[in-house]
Design a protein around this motif. Structure first.
Motif, PDB file in Angstrom:
ATOM      1  N   ASP A  73       0.876  -1.160   0.000  1.00  0.00           N
ATOM      2  CA  ASP A  73       0.000   0.000   0.000  1.00  0.00           C
ATOM      3  C   ASP A  73       0.916   1.213   0.000  1.00  0.00           C
ATOM      4  O   ASP A  73       1.407   1.638   1.048  1.00  0.00           O
ATOM      5  CB  ASP A  73      -0.917  -0.001   1.220  1.00  0.00           C
ATOM      6  CG  ASP A  73      -1.952   1.103   1.177  1.00  0.00           C
ATOM      7  OD1 ASP A  73      -1.743   2.104   0.461  1.00  0.00           O
ATOM      8  OD2 ASP A  73      -2.979   0.974   1.867  1.00  0.00           O
ATOM      9  N   ASN A  74       1.162   1.753  -1.189  1.00  0.00           N
ATOM     10  CA  ASN A  74       2.116   2.845  -1.302  1.00  0.00           C
ATOM     11  C   ASN A  74       1.631   4.119  -0.607  1.00  0.00           C
ATOM     12  O   ASN A  74       2.443   4.918  -0.147  1.00  0.00           O
ATOM     13  CB  ASN A  74       2.426   3.125  -2.771  1.00  0.00           C
ATOM     14  CG  ASN A  74       3.294   2.057  -3.398  1.00  0.00           C
ATOM     15  OD1 ASN A  74       3.935   1.273  -2.692  1.00  0.00           O
ATOM     16  ND2 ASN A  74       3.330   2.011  -4.721  1.00  0.00           N
ATOM     17  N   ALA A  75       0.314   4.316  -0.547  1.00  0.00           N
ATOM     18  CA  ALA A  75      -0.223   5.485   0.135  1.00  0.00           C
ATOM     19  C   ALA A  75       0.108   5.449   1.622  1.00  0.00           C
ATOM     20  O   ALA A  75       0.313   6.495   2.244  1.00  0.00           O
ATOM     21  CB  ALA A  75      -1.728   5.582  -0.073  1.00  0.00           C
ATOM     22  N   LYS A  76       0.152   4.245   2.193  1.00  0.00           N
ATOM     23  CA  LYS A  76       0.482   4.079   3.604  1.00  0.00           C
ATOM     24  C   LYS A  76       1.937   3.705   3.822  1.00  0.00           C
ATOM     25  O   LYS A  76       2.372   3.550   4.968  1.00  0.00           O
ATOM     26  CB  LYS A  76      -0.432   3.028   4.237  1.00  0.00           C
ATOM     27  CG  LYS A  76      -1.898   3.415   4.236  1.00  0.00           C
ATOM     28  CD  LYS A  76      -2.756   2.347   4.891  1.00  0.00           C
ATOM     29  CE  LYS A  76      -4.212   2.750   4.909  1.00  0.00           C
ATOM     30  NZ  LYS A  76      -5.068   1.709   5.530  1.00  0.00           N
ATOM     31  N   ASN A  77       2.661   3.523   2.723  1.00  0.00           N
ATOM     32  CA  ASN A  77       4.090   3.219   2.789  1.00  0.00           C
ATOM     33  C   ASN A  77       4.353   1.935   3.572  1.00  0.00           C
ATOM     34  O   ASN A  77       5.233   1.879   4.434  1.00  0.00           O
ATOM     35  CB  ASN A  77       4.862   4.390   3.404  1.00  0.00           C
ATOM     36  CG  ASN A  77       6.329   4.389   3.034  1.00  0.00           C
ATOM     37  OD1 ASN A  77       6.718   3.920   1.964  1.00  0.00           O
ATOM     38  ND2 ASN A  77       7.163   4.926   3.921  1.00  0.00           N
ATOM     39  N   THR A  78       3.566   0.898   3.257  1.00  0.00           N
ATOM     40  CA  THR A  78       3.710  -0.380   3.929  1.00  0.00           C
ATOM     41  C   THR A  78       3.675  -1.529   2.922  1.00  0.00           C
ATOM     42  O   THR A  78       3.158  -1.394   1.824  1.00  0.00           O
ATOM     43  CB  THR A  78       2.601  -0.612   4.966  1.00  0.00           C
ATOM     44  OG1 THR A  78       1.324  -0.550   4.324  1.00  0.00           O
ATOM     45  CG2 THR A  78       2.659   0.426   6.069  1.00  0.00           C
ATOM     46  N   MET A  79       4.216  -2.663   3.338  1.00  0.00           N
ATOM     47  CA  MET A  79       4.184  -3.880   2.554  1.00  0.00           C
ATOM     48  C   MET A  79       3.806  -5.018   3.485  1.00  0.00           C
ATOM     49  O   MET A  79       4.143  -4.995   4.671  1.00  0.00           O
ATOM     50  CB  MET A  79       5.548  -4.151   1.914  1.00  0.00           C
ATOM     51  CG  MET A  79       5.581  -5.412   1.063  1.00  0.00           C
ATOM     52  SD  MET A  79       7.218  -5.790   0.380  1.00  0.00           S
ATOM     53  CE  MET A  79       8.170  -6.116   1.851  1.00  0.00           C
ATOM     54  N   ALA A  80       3.110  -6.022   2.942  1.00  0.00           N
ATOM     55  CA  ALA A  80       2.649  -7.115   3.774  1.00  0.00           C
ATOM     56  C   ALA A  80       2.841  -8.451   3.079  1.00  0.00           C
ATOM     57  O   ALA A  80       2.930  -8.541   1.850  1.00  0.00           O
ATOM     58  CB  ALA A  80       1.178  -6.934   4.137  1.00  0.00           C
ATOM     59  N   LEU A  81       2.900  -9.503   3.878  1.00  0.00           N
ATOM     60  CA  LEU A  81       2.963 -10.874   3.378  1.00  0.00           C
ATOM     61  C   LEU A  81       1.935 -11.691   4.143  1.00  0.00           C
ATOM     62  O   LEU A  81       2.069 -11.890   5.350  1.00  0.00           O
ATOM     63  CB  LEU A  81       4.357 -11.466   3.568  1.00  0.00           C
ATOM     64  CG  LEU A  81       4.555 -12.888   3.041  1.00  0.00           C
ATOM     65  CD1 LEU A  81       4.557 -12.894   1.510  1.00  0.00           C
ATOM     66  CD2 LEU A  81       5.848 -13.494   3.573  1.00  0.00           C
ATOM     67  N   ARG A  82       0.905 -12.127   3.437  1.00  0.00           N
ATOM     68  CA  ARG A  82      -0.094 -13.005   4.028  1.00  0.00           C
ATOM     69  C   ARG A  82       0.360 -14.449   3.839  1.00  0.00           C
ATOM     70  O   ARG A  82       0.580 -14.888   2.716  1.00  0.00           O
ATOM     71  CB  ARG A  82      -1.462 -12.787   3.390  1.00  0.00           C
ATOM     72  CG  ARG A  82      -2.579 -13.601   4.014  1.00  0.00           C
ATOM     73  CD  ARG A  82      -3.885 -13.434   3.249  1.00  0.00           C
ATOM     74  NE  ARG A  82      -4.365 -12.068   3.286  1.00  0.00           N
ATOM     75  CZ  ARG A  82      -5.102 -11.563   4.271  1.00  0.00           C
ATOM     76  NH1 ARG A  82      -5.462 -12.311   5.300  1.00  0.00           N
ATOM     77  NH2 ARG A  82      -5.489 -10.297   4.211  1.00  0.00           N
ATOM     78  N   MET A  83       0.477 -15.171   4.926  1.00  0.00           N
ATOM     79  CA  MET A  83       0.990 -16.527   4.925  1.00  0.00           C
ATOM     80  C   MET A  83      -0.109 -17.466   5.400  1.00  0.00           C
ATOM     81  O   MET A  83      -0.582 -17.347   6.531  1.00  0.00           O
ATOM     82  CB  MET A  83       2.215 -16.635   5.836  1.00  0.00           C
ATOM     83  CG  MET A  83       3.266 -15.559   5.579  1.00  0.00           C
ATOM     84  SD  MET A  83       4.485 -15.430   6.916  1.00  0.00           S
ATOM     85  CE  MET A  83       5.334 -16.990   6.722  1.00  0.00           C
TER      86      MET A  83
END
Length: 127
Positions: A73-83
């Motif tokens: 989510d570039n607007a929130k400046n975050t990255m995630a990994l759903r496992m």
């Protein structure tokens, strides 16, 4: 200085799920390719998943394909990994990484091509 910080690791039983997050510090990574790599004791560092700067390009390591999902989510400046459907062999320290994208829509698959790294978060899957 550490410029990426991972969170969300922990202990989970086989078949369970976890969601890892990566939050940059000190700057915005909206024009950076990013990825997740993991390393277990006695094993080589392994590609988990990578994502291009726009989010349109993703690539997954064979061992996690169909079980993990990378997003950003570039607007929130975050990255995630759903496992999901975690297995004991997923046990490792998971690191997020980033590199300036330049003109590329894709993301490198080789860890040595990444310039910024987090300290890592431990994921342990029990059987």
């Amino acid at each position: 200085q550490v410029q990426l910080v991972e969170s969300g690791g922990g202990l989970v039983q086989a078949g369970g799920s976890l969601r890892l997050s990566c939050a940059p510090s000190g700057r915005t990574f909206s024009r950076f390719a990013m990825g997740w790599f993991r390393q277990a004791p006695g094993k080589e560092r392994e590609l988990v998943a990578v994502i291009g700067w726009s989010g349109d390009y993703t690539y997954y390591g064979d061992s996690v394909k169909g079980r993990f999902t990378i997003s950003r989510d570039n607007a929130k400046n975050t990255m995630a990994l759903r496992m999901s459907n975690l297995k004991p062999e997923d046990t490792a320290v998971y690191h997020c990484a980033a590199v300036a994208a330049g003109s590329s829509w894709s993301a490198p698959k080789v860890a040595d091509n990444y310039d910024y790294w987090g300290q890592g978060t431990q994921v342990t899957v029990s059987s």
